[in-house]
Design an enzyme around this catalytic site. Structure first.
Site, PDB file in Angstrom:
ATOM      1  N   ARG A 119       0.864  -1.263  -0.451  1.00  0.00           N
ATOM      2  CA  ARG A 119       0.166  -0.327  -0.016  1.00  0.00           C
ATOM      3  C   ARG A 119       0.973   1.747   0.085  1.00  0.00           C
ATOM      4  O   ARG A 119       1.980   0.823   0.721  1.00  0.00           O
ATOM      5  CB  ARG A 119      -0.659  -0.230   1.353  1.00  0.00           C
ATOM      6  CG  ARG A 119      -1.788  -1.368   1.366  1.00  0.00           C
ATOM      7  CD  ARG A 119      -2.395  -1.467   2.465  1.00  0.00           C
ATOM      8  NE  ARG A 119      -3.397  -2.660   2.937  1.00  0.00           N
ATOM      9  CZ  ARG A 119      -3.383  -3.355   3.208  1.00  0.00           C
ATOM     10  NH1 ARG A 119      -2.401  -3.437   3.605  1.00  0.00           N
ATOM     11  NH2 ARG A 119      -4.208  -4.029   3.451  1.00  0.00           N
ATOM     12  N   LYS A 144      -2.204  -2.761   7.253  1.00  0.00           N
ATOM     13  CA  LYS A 144      -3.373  -1.902   7.556  1.00  0.00           C
ATOM     14  C   LYS A 144      -3.645  -2.868   8.817  1.00  0.00           C
ATOM     15  O   LYS A 144      -3.185  -4.096   8.611  1.00  0.00           O
ATOM     16  CB  LYS A 144      -4.087  -1.671   6.215  1.00  0.00           C
ATOM     17  CG  LYS A 144      -5.082  -1.409   6.665  1.00  0.00           C
ATOM     18  CD  LYS A 144      -6.312  -1.281   5.451  1.00  0.00           C
ATOM     19  CE  LYS A 144      -7.721  -0.811   5.462  1.00  0.00           C
ATOM     20  NZ  LYS A 144      -8.373  -0.646   4.227  1.00  0.00           N
ATOM     21  N   HIS A 217      -2.292   1.482  -5.917  1.00  0.00           N
ATOM     22  CA  HIS A 217      -3.265   1.118  -5.743  1.00  0.00           C
ATOM     23  C   HIS A 217      -3.499   0.346  -6.540  1.00  0.00           C
ATOM     24  O   HIS A 217      -2.919  -1.353  -6.839  1.00  0.00           O
ATOM     25  CB  HIS A 217      -4.177   1.404  -4.608  1.00  0.00           C
ATOM     26  CG  HIS A 217      -4.989   0.163  -3.307  1.00  0.00           C
ATOM     27  ND1 HIS A 217      -3.140   0.287  -2.398  1.00  0.00           N
ATOM     28  CD2 HIS A 217      -5.849  -0.585  -2.878  1.00  0.00           C
ATOM     29  CE1 HIS A 217      -3.851  -0.728  -1.533  1.00  0.00           C
ATOM     30  NE2 HIS A 217      -5.385  -1.392  -2.225  1.00  0.00           N
ATOM     31  N   ARG A 220      -0.662  -2.356  -6.846  1.00  0.00           N
ATOM     32  CA  ARG A 220      -1.114  -3.884  -5.751  1.00  0.00           C
ATOM     33  C   ARG A 220      -2.319  -4.748  -6.257  1.00  0.00           C
ATOM     34  O   ARG A 220      -1.591  -5.726  -6.113  1.00  0.00           O
ATOM     35  CB  ARG A 220      -1.704  -2.752  -4.222  1.00  0.00           C
ATOM     36  CG  ARG A 220      -1.855  -3.838  -3.162  1.00  0.00           C
ATOM     37  CD  ARG A 220      -2.035  -2.967  -2.252  1.00  0.00           C
ATOM     38  NE  ARG A 220      -3.056  -3.610  -0.911  1.00  0.00           N
ATOM     39  CZ  ARG A 220      -2.968  -4.723   0.202  1.00  0.00           C
ATOM     40  NH1 ARG A 220      -1.161  -4.954  -0.434  1.00  0.00           N
ATOM     41  NH2 ARG A 220      -3.488  -5.876   0.565  1.00  0.00           N
ATOM     42  N   HIS A 243      -4.733  -9.134   4.258  1.00  0.00           N
ATOM     43  CA  HIS A 243      -5.933  -8.588   4.443  1.00  0.00           C
ATOM     44  C   HIS A 243      -6.411  -9.666   5.792  1.00  0.00           C
ATOM     45  O   HIS A 243      -6.395 -10.878   6.491  1.00  0.00           O
ATOM     46  CB  HIS A 243      -7.072 -10.045   2.951  1.00  0.00           C
ATOM     47  CG  HIS A 243      -6.511  -8.628   2.079  1.00  0.00           C
ATOM     48  ND1 HIS A 243      -7.177  -9.426   1.168  1.00  0.00           N
ATOM     49  CD2 HIS A 243      -6.464  -7.778   1.711  1.00  0.00           C
ATOM     50  CE1 HIS A 243      -6.895  -8.295   0.196  1.00  0.00           C
ATOM     51  NE2 HIS A 243      -6.322  -7.473  -0.031  1.00  0.00           N
ATOM     52  N   TYR A 252     -10.463 -11.272  -6.699  1.00  0.00           N
ATOM     53  CA  TYR A 252      -9.888 -11.131  -7.668  1.00  0.00           C
ATOM     54  C   TYR A 252      -9.384 -11.614  -8.535  1.00  0.00           C
ATOM     55  O   TYR A 252      -9.766 -11.815  -9.315  1.00  0.00           O
ATOM     56  CB  TYR A 252      -7.850 -11.048  -6.527  1.00  0.00           C
ATOM     57  CG  TYR A 252      -7.744  -9.630  -5.896  1.00  0.00           C
ATOM     58  CD1 TYR A 252      -7.322  -8.238  -6.953  1.00  0.00           C
ATOM     59  CD2 TYR A 252      -7.379  -9.371  -4.521  1.00  0.00           C
ATOM     60  CE1 TYR A 252      -6.976  -7.248  -6.562  1.00  0.00           C
ATOM     61  CE2 TYR A 252      -6.992  -8.149  -3.947  1.00  0.00           C
ATOM     62  CZ  TYR A 252      -7.097  -7.633  -4.995  1.00  0.00           C
ATOM     63  OH  TYR A 252      -7.078  -6.020  -4.436  1.00  0.00           O
TER      64      TYR A 252
END
Length: 279
Positions: A119, A144, A217, A220, A243, A252
């Site tokens: 990120r 994150k 992003h 990514r 995640h 995805y």
């Protein structure tokens, strides 16, 4: 709660705005006053996604949750989330960006964003101590969700990083940047600014002739999609991306062109079959 400091700051600004508008904190208002204010903001918002209106609602939700009050206390409206699939670059487009990056700093930046799936905040926060060239790993510290993770470093990226470090001689953070005047949009340290990273990515994409809308992003998203197409399993990808929920990673699967689920146009079979029948 898994939200960044910038998100909390954004919520606070919107709560402060409505407080100044009425001269009292929102929890002291009745629901009709809040409804009128939100209606006004919705009509005033010029962006298609009505970003300002949405953030007003999110800010008020944040306030209510902090006070232990239900959303029904102010009769806050529900927010419909747009189901938009992310933009993904082809490998040829990523290669073109790497080739067209004139500065070594930008080449390494693109390499980390794509090659490690970082990120924007994560790439800005890479320290020299996080790089392990012997094990070919990068430690992503407090990404994150406040969880550390390790991601593999490509041998090509290791060579580039060593060359960059030798030339630039960074002392702490890998990427240093010039502080912005009066702290506008910048940080209190000497890290590469968020605005600087975003500008670099857009300039390189433009130089490479990429016509898609490219953000930090996007690289990514491309990292995740290409790994799935190269055969990586979804659980391993989830850990590499950092995640918390597998549902986020599974999005995805709607983009990746997997060999086991190969999608094609009927024009391909039409041309193949009809051209054979004409011979």
């Amino acid at each position: 709660m898994g939200r960044s400091q910038s998100t909390f700051n954004n919520y606070s600004r919107h709560v402060a705005a409505i407080s100044l508008y009425f001269g009292k904190i929102p929890t002291e208002l009745d629901s009709e006053q809040v409804q009128d204010y939100l209606f006004y903001q919705q009509k005033k918002s010029k962006t298609p996604s009505q970003t300002y209106f949405k953030h007003c609602v999110y800010g008020l939700r944040f306030l209510l949750k902090s006070e232990g009050l239900p959303y029904e206390f102010l009769r806050l409206p529900s927010i419909k989330h747009d189901k938009k699939l992310p933009v993904v670059l082809s490998k040829e487009e990523v290669w073109a960006m790497l080739q067209c990056a004139k500065l070594l700093k930008h080449k390494i930046l693109i390499g980390l964003l794509y090659g490690c799936g970082l990120r924007c905040m994560e790439v800005r926060s890479v320290r020299l101590q996080d790089l392990d060239f012997d094990r070919k790993q990068l430690k992503v510290v407090q990404g994150k969700g406040k969880k550390d993770r390790y991601v593999p470093l490509s041998e090509h990226l290791v060579r580039g990083l060593k060359k960059y470090i030798e030339a630039e001689k960074p002392q702490d953070y890998l990427f240093n940047g010039q502080p912005l005047p009066n702290g506008a949009g910048g940080d209190f340290d000497n890290r590469y600014s968020q605005r600087g990273v975003q500008w670099a990515v857009k300039q390189v994409a433009k130089a490479a002739g990429v016509k898609k809308e490219v953000h930090t992003h996007t690289l990514r998203h491309s990292y995740a999609t290409h790994l799935l197409e190269d055969g990586m399993d979804i659980m391993t990808l989830k850990d590499l991306l950092g995640h918390q929920n597998i549902e986020t990673t599974m999005e995805y699967l709607h983009i990746a062109q997997l060999e086991s689920q190969r999608i094609f146009s009927p024009l391909d079979t039409l041309f193949a079959q009809c051209s054979q029948s004409l011979k």
